[in-house]
Design a protein around this motif. Structure first.
Motif: not given
Length: 154
Positions: A119-145
């Motif tokens: 499943h296409r998913t992005t995990f944003l992990i903070d500087e201490k190794g904790f999950i700050k956010a989970i993006i399920e079904k990311p927008n592939t064209k505007n993923h950076t934004e």
């Protein structure tokens, strides 16, 4: 396994397209975009990787590191990297251990057919190794934004 925001990100270790061993612990003190995608050289995955590539400088300047993970081979990742000039590591998780630890290897439906896949998913992990956010079904064209916006609002 279902991971939640605020939990410690599961430690992982894998080999990238250049044969380097990459581990979560290598990114302590850095913001990490850990994105899971189904397959090298497919339309959505290529669009997503190229969006991150095109905005790589901006992400690096904002303190982010990027790692892509799929079940493809090191050789496949190397071809994908070279074809699209990707500047970040792509981990080959052929045994699906990282995929399973992050809960992205699970049943999917495609054209009425059920199968196990990524499943296409992005995990944003903070500087201490904790999950700050989970993006399920990311927008592939505007993923950076999407990454920058979600990081700011998380």
């Amino acid at each position: 396994m279902v991971l939640k925001v605020g939990e410690k990100a599961p430690e992982f270790k894998g080999v990238d397209q250049n044969g380097n061993v990459i581990a979560l612990s290598d990114f302590k003190g850095k913001k990490l975009v850990l994105y899971f995608y189904p397959k090298d050289n497919t339309p959505g995955c290529t669009t997503q990787a190229c969006n991150l590539r095109d905005n790589y400088e901006e992400l690096i300047n904002k303190g982010f590191q990027i790692i892509g993970v799929s079940g493809d081979t090191v050789k496949s990742h190397k071809k994908f990297e070279e074809k699209f000039d990707l500047p970040f590591p792509l981990i080959a998780d052929e045994d699906k251990l990282i995929l399973e630890d992050y809960g992205v290897w699970k049943p999917k439906m495609f054209m009425g057919r059920s199968f196990i896949g990524i499943h296409r998913t992005t995990f944003l992990i903070d500087e201490k190794g904790f999950i700050k956010a989970i993006i399920e079904k990311p927008n592939t064209k505007n993923h950076t934004e999407e990454v920058l916006e979600v990081w700011e609002t998380a």
